[in-house]
Design an enzyme around this catalytic site. Structure first.
Site, short mmCIF file in Angstrom:
data_model
loop_
_atom_site.label_atom_id
_atom_site.label_comp_id
_atom_site.label_asym_id
_atom_site.label_seq_id
_atom_site.Cartn_x
_atom_site.Cartn_y
_atom_site.Cartn_z
N TYR A 58 0.81 -1.21 0.00
CA TYR A 58 0.00 0.00 0.00
C TYR A 58 0.86 1.28 0.00
CZ TYR A 58 -4.18 -2.70 1.29
OH TYR A 58 -5.23 -3.57 1.33
N GLY A 79 -17.73 3.78 -2.69
CA GLY A 79 -18.49 5.02 -2.66
C GLY A 79 -19.90 4.89 -3.22
N GLY A 138 -24.21 7.36 -0.68
CA GLY A 138 -25.03 8.52 -1.04
C GLY A 138 -24.59 9.16 -2.34
#
Length: 328
Positions: free
Chosen positions: A53, A221, A225
C-alpha cells in the site's frame, strides 16, 4: 466504541477497522497522522495495512511500495501507542522485480515479514494476512514459514484475504494436522451490492471460527449517497458514473429508504455489515479526517427486521448459502 472477538481467538478488536490503503497515495502523512490520532481517541484499536500500500501497485511502475507501512511506523514511533494497536498487514503482492519478490514461498514470507517489521518500526505484527491465495505453493511450506514467525514472536495471529471457501477449508485442515491454530480472520470484498461471499466464504468462516473483515464496505463510494452527491454537484470518476447508471433504480430505492430512516446511506451500509455475527469489523479507508468521524456514526445505527428485509429486496444476495442458493 464497541469491540468483538476476532474470530475464535481471544483478541478483542474494535468493530470498525482503520484501513490505510490511501496513506501516502491520496492522503499525505500529516493528514494520516491526524486520522490515526482521532481513530485511537475514538476507541479504534485495529489498524489494517499491506506491504504494497501507498503507491503504484504494479512492478513496472515507479516504486511506491511500503509507503503506508512507513507512515504508520513513524506515527507509532512518535505517538508511543504501539501497545494500544492491533496491527495487521499483508504479504503476497510483488514488492520488487525478482521472481521471488512475490507470492507465498517461505523465501518471500520471511523477507516480506522482516521488511514490514522494519517499515512499521515494531518487533511484531499482530495479524499477518496472506493477501491472496497462492495455489503454486504447498500448504506445508506456507504453514512451516508462518509457524516459524509465530515461534520467533514476530507474528501473533494469521489471517487470509480474498480466499475462496474451499481455500479456507484446505488451509485449516492442513493447520490442524500440524497442531497449529491456522487462520483467525478472512478479509473479503463484501457489501450490500456485492454479496458473493454469502455462498461459501461466510459459511466457511463460521464453521472454522474466522472473523470476517469486509473490505470496500461502501462499494467504492457507491453506497455512500452517490446520487445525493451528484445532485449536489459533486463530480464522480468515469467508472463510478458507469456503476451509478447500472445500479440507478436500486440506488434510488436505497437512498430513499435511508431518507425514510433518517440515516445516511454510508451509515446504513456499515450497520448492515455489523449486524452479521460473522463480521468482526468492516474496514473503513478514510481519505480525510471527516470521513473517519462520519464512519463512526454507523455504530449507533440499529436496523430492525423490516429494514433488513427491505435492504434484501433492493440489494438481493445470491439466495443464501450454497448449495441451497441454487439447488433444492
Amino acid at each position: 466504541m464497541q469491540y468483538a472477538q476476532l474470530g475464535r481467538s481471544g483478541l478483542k478488536v474494535s468493530r470498525l477497522c482503520l484501513g490505510t490503503m490511501n496513506f501516502g497515495f491520496v492522503t499525505d502523512e500529516a493528514v494520516a497522522f491526524r486520522i490515526m490520532d482521532e481513530a485511537v481517541a475514538s476507541g479504534i484499536n485495529f489498524f489494517d495495512t499491506a506491504n504494497v500500500y501507498g503507491g503504484p501497485q504494479r512492478p513496472d511502475m515507479e516504486k511506491g511500495f511500503g509507503i503506508s507501512e512507513e507512515i504508520i511506523g513513524r506515527w507509532l514511533e512518535k505517538s508511543g501507542r504501539r501497545d494500544r494497536i492491533v496491527l495487521a498487514t499483508k504479504v503476497y503482492q510483488p514488492m520488487d522485480l525478482g521472481p521471488n519478490d512475490r507470492r507465498l514461498s517461505a523465501c518471500h514470507i520471511r523477507k516480506a515479514c522482516e521488511d514490514s517489521l522494519r517499515r512499521l518500526k515494531t518487533d511484531h505484527i499482530d495479524l499477518y494476512q496472506m493477501h491472496h491465495i497462492d495455489r503454486l505453493t504447498p500448504w506445508e511450506e506456507i504453514w512451516q514459514a508462518m509457524e516459524l514467525l509465530v515461534r520467533q514472536g514476530k507474528v501473533l495471529y494469521i489471517g487470509s484475504s480474498n480466499f475462496a471457501g474451499w481455500d479456507i477449508a484446505t488451509a485449516q485442515a492442513e493447520a490442524r494436522s500440524r497442531r497449529f491454530m491456522g487462520l483467525v480472520a478472512e478479509q473479503s470484498l463484501y457489501n450490500l451490492a456485492v454479496r458473493n461471499v454469502e455462498l461459501e466464504v461466510i459459511p466457511a468462516c463460521r464453521y472454522y471460527g474466522l472473523g470476517l473483515l469486509p473490505w470496500s464496505p461502501l462499494g467504492g463510494g457507491l453506497l455512500g449517497g452517490v446520487l445525493r452527491g451528484v445532485r449536489d454537484g459533486r463530480r464522480a470518476a468515469p467508472e463510478m458514473r458507469q456503476a451509478v447508471e447500472r445500479c440507478r433504480p436500486r440506488l434510488e430505492k436505497y437512498e430513499a429508504l435511508c431518507d425514510d430512516l433518517g440515516e445516511r446511506p454510508a451509515d446504513v451500509a456499515l450497520a448492515w455489515l455489523l449486524h452479521n455475527p460473522v463480521v468482526a469489523a468492516p474496514i473503513v479507508g478514510p481519505r480525510t479526517l471527516e470521513q473517519l468521524t462520519s464512519a463512526l456514526c454507523s455504530l449507533d445505527v440499529a436496523l430492525d427486521a423490516d429494514t433488513l428485509r427491505a435492504l434484501d429486496e433492493i440489494w438481493p444476495g445470491p439466495g443464501g448459502e450454497a448449495p441451497q442458493a441454487y439447488a433444492w
